[in-house]
Design a protein around this motif. Structure first.
Motif, PDB file in Angstrom:
ATOM      1  N   ILE A 450       0.832  -1.364  -0.088  1.00  0.00           N
ATOM      2  CA  ILE A 450       0.019  -0.145  -0.028  1.00  0.00           C
ATOM      3  C   ILE A 450       0.795   1.115   0.198  1.00  0.00           C
ATOM      4  O   ILE A 450       0.563   2.276  -0.982  1.00  0.00           O
ATOM      5  N   TYR A 476      -6.478  -0.725   1.777  1.00  0.00           N
ATOM      6  CA  TYR A 476      -7.039   0.198   0.691  1.00  0.00           C
ATOM      7  C   TYR A 476      -8.347   0.685   1.254  1.00  0.00           C
ATOM      8  O   TYR A 476      -8.438   1.885   1.151  1.00  0.00           O
ATOM      9  N   LYS A 481      -7.892   5.779  -0.558  1.00  0.00           N
ATOM     10  CA  LYS A 481      -8.585   5.259  -1.883  1.00  0.00           C
ATOM     11  C   LYS A 481      -8.316   6.137  -3.239  1.00  0.00           C
ATOM     12  O   LYS A 481      -9.034   7.116  -3.698  1.00  0.00           O
TER      13      LYS A 481
END
Length: 690
Positions: A450, A476, A481
């Motif tokens: 991420i 996520y 996002k």
């Protein structure tokens, strides 16, 4: 679906084929001179394939033809010639990797049974379901499965009418079959094209102290002691690996497996002497994945010398496979007649006209004596009866000639009886290219962590899609996002250790708003279809030809990724992207080499090869335990300055491994805006394979 379990043996040469049949194999698999995953075996030309089929069908065994490599568009005319031979000789089945090849064969030779090669990486119930839908009747499972996993797959196979084939003895690749680019990336010799150079058998180490370690070399697999368990599970075919090995190896392996199937003790010492790498392992099957590594030692080589002569003697003569009953008719003023039967078929031959006996007439005892001289044939003499006129005589030479002709005719009848009759349909047309107006290749980004997204906020709107590993979905959803969920593609694990758990996580992702799935294997296509995802193909599907592209579209895919091994982007029956940036995954392995050598606590994610190149190594954890490890090339593919290549593709995939967030931003700038200053110090343009 057949309930009969077969013992399936390899044959890289005619001598190996005879060794297999004479030691008790029920079926043999061979390769033609093209499109065999063992291109360096002797293999078979047209005449050799014809003789191989005749020998198998005479023995009541089956012959499977391996066409288990990836094909390019220009090669389908050659494939067509091989299919004509397969029809002519009456091949019993075809082992296939390429989904385009499978579709072509289904159209061109619809009567030929298709077996899904282990190169298709099928290792779960969903994979078996897809294989059924794709026209296969049998699946050759991945070698990395436990007994529990095989059993679950067999339950599904029985439910949907599929056969299961399992490797029970032979070489163990470090990588899951069909998911290895190491030989292709390091030397241009592709495992998916049958030319693997086995660089994994060379030194690799995770420990600077153990520089001569062989961290990627596994012992050979042997499940001979587990054959009764596999039968109870419902496995239909027990497969021995080894088309590159000598006939004596085939004889030893078939003998051992045949003994185990009879419930008898088998000679493990003989099996190990003829070929092993520091012994054998059943680690994947039992779940005890320790002590699985080994190399071919000097003592392994010298041990073979003691057993080769004995093994060679074992297959020099045909074994007796059928009993022949014989009935003679010797009448005055008429040709002699001999009818023989093997219990299923009868043949009748005529001979010379008997003479009037001067001293000793031909009697039943003499007929029995002459008929029993069956010598080096597959037949035993059964009952011999006769209808004899008084005082007739036929010389021994005439009786012998009748016996030989009867045997030859019975051979021909058995071959005819056991040979499938095929019909060739029309040659399928090459799919036509769809019209695309691609002015600029769209960019898709695949991440591994991420954190790699933290520096690309200003570029997020420029991305066509984000490929997000399934295990990162919770992170996520709890983060910024940057890319809307409708532009995200979920990437399932490349190996399904717990398929049901994966399906439940995919359902949660779907319910959270994700709607697209990046399919890496057959199971992903099946699961994604069932769950209602929009399907996109990515790296593991191996699209190298237009027939494969068309097949994927028929299976519901919106687009796919062209294989890095393709010579060019095939005529696009569906939009095809290219692997434009990334350290290509060289291997997918269930047995992490770093964990095995130095343990997870000391992991630095690096393997060093004999040239001191660093191979990035990382594991994937869907749940708590590592599911599998991946090895990545030391340098990335770089095509940011190749606008022509990028312009031909429907999209460009940029795949990240150990890149920092800032480096991800730089790579995006290079591909989006042509910022050439960001090229890596060392890179490759891709794979050039044979």
């Amino acid at each position: 679906m057949s309930k009969i379990t077969e013992l399936l043996a390899p044959a890289g040469s005619m001598e190996s084929l005879l060794a297999a049949l004479r030691c008790g194999a029920d079926a043999v698999y061979v390769g033609a001179r093209q499109f065999s995953a063992r291109a360096n075996a002797e293999n078979f030309d047209r005449a050799g394939l014809s003789e191989a089929a005749a020998q198998c069908h005479l023995a009541g065994a089956k012959l499977y033809l391996a066409i288990n490599t990836l094909l390019f568009d220009a090669e389908f005319s050659v494939l067509d010639g091989i299919l004509e031979i397969a029809a002519e000789i009456g091949a019993d089945g075809c082992i296939v990797q390429d989904l385009g090849t499978a579709k072509y064969i289904t159209s061109r030779l619809p009567t030929l049974r298709l077996h899904a090669s282990t190169q298709l990486t099928i290792h779960s119930p969903a994979g078996v379901q897809f294989a059924k839908r794709a026209g296969f009747c049998r699946v050759v499972l991945a070698r990395e499965l436990s007994a529990k996993q095989i059993e679950a797959i067999c339950v599904e196979a029985a439910h949907c009418g599929m056969e299961i084939e399992v490797f029970v003895h032979g070489a163990h690749c470090m990588s899951v079959s069909g998911q290895c680019w190491m030989s292709a990336a390091m030397g241009g010799r592709s495992a998916n094209r049958g030319c693997c150079a086995q660089p994994c058998r060379l030194p690799f180490t995770a420990d600077s102290v153990q520089k001569s370690a062989y961290a990627l070399s596994l012992k050979d697999q042997s499940l001979v002691q587990h054959l009764p368990e596999l039968l109870k599970m419902g496995v239909q075919s027990l497969k021995i690996e080894g088309r590159m090995k000598r006939p004596e190896y085939v004889a030893a392996a078939v003998t051992a497996c045949r003994a185990a199937l009879r419930g008898e003790a088998f000679d493990l010492h003989e099996l190990q002497s003829v070929f092993s790498r520091s012994g054998f392992t059943d680690g994947y099957y039992t779940g005890q994945r320790r002590e699985m590594f080994g190399i071919r030692r000097k003592e392994d080589v010298t041990a073979a010398q003691d057993v080769l002569r004995l093994l060679r003697a074992r297959y020099q003569k045909p074994c007796k496979l059928a009993k022949l009953d014989a009935h003679y008719q010797l009448r005055q003023n008429a040709p002699a007649i001999l009818t023989v039967t093997d219990g299923s078929s009868s043949v009748t031959v005529t001979g010379e006209q008997p003479q009037k006996a001067i001293s000793k007439p031909t009697d039943l005892t003499m007929l029995q004596k002459q008929f029993h001289k069956l010598g080096d044939t597959i037949y035993l003499a059964g009952n011999v009866t006769a209808e004899l006129d008084d005082a007739v005589m036929l010389p021994a030479s005439a009786l012998n000639a009748m016996r030989r002709q009867a045997v030859a005719d019975m051979d021909a009848e058995r071959i005819r009886r056991n040979t499938p009759v095929h019909r060739l349909a029309d040659v399928p047309e090459l799919p036509r290219k769809i019209q695309q107006n691609i002015k600029k290749s769209r960019i898709r980004l695949q991440i591994r962590r991420i954190e790699q997204l933290s520096a690309i906020e200003a570029l997020a709107d420029e991305l066509d899609a984000l490929l997000l590993p399934l295990h990162l979905v919770p992170q996520y959803l709890n983060g910024d996002k940057l890319i809307p969920l409708e532009r995200c593609q979920i990437v399932p694990p490349r190996f399904k250790c717990d398929e049901q758990a994966e399906i439940e996580l995919l359902k949660l992702a779907r319910d959270a708003g994700f709607s697209k799935l990046a399919c890496q294997d057959a199971a992903d296509i099946e699961t994604g279809t069932t769950l209602g995802f929009a399907l996109h193909g990515t790296l593991g599907l191996h699209v190298t030809n237009s027939y494969a592209a068309r097949a994927l579209r028929q299976y519901g895919l919106i687009d796919a990724l062209c294989s890095p091994e393709a010579q060019r982007i095939p005529a696009q029956y569906l939009p095809l992207g290219i692997y434009a940036y990334g350290k290509l995954p060289l291997m997918l392995t269930r047995n992490c080499p770093i964990q095995a050598q130095i343990g997870c606590a000391k992991c630095r994610h690096t393997l060093i090869d004999r040239k001191d190149a660093a191979v990035y190594t990382d594991c994937t954890r869907l749940l708590e335990q590592p599911d599998y490890a991946e090895l990545f090339n030391a340098v990335p593919i770089w095509l940011a300055d190749r606008s022509r290549i990028l312009g031909e593709a429907a999209y460009a995939l940029l795949s990240m491994t150990d890149e920092t967030a800032e480096r991800v931003r730089e790579i995006l700038l290079a591909y989006l805006y042509g910022e050439n200053d960001y090229a890596p110090a060392a890179y490759t343009r891709g794979i050039n394979v044979r």
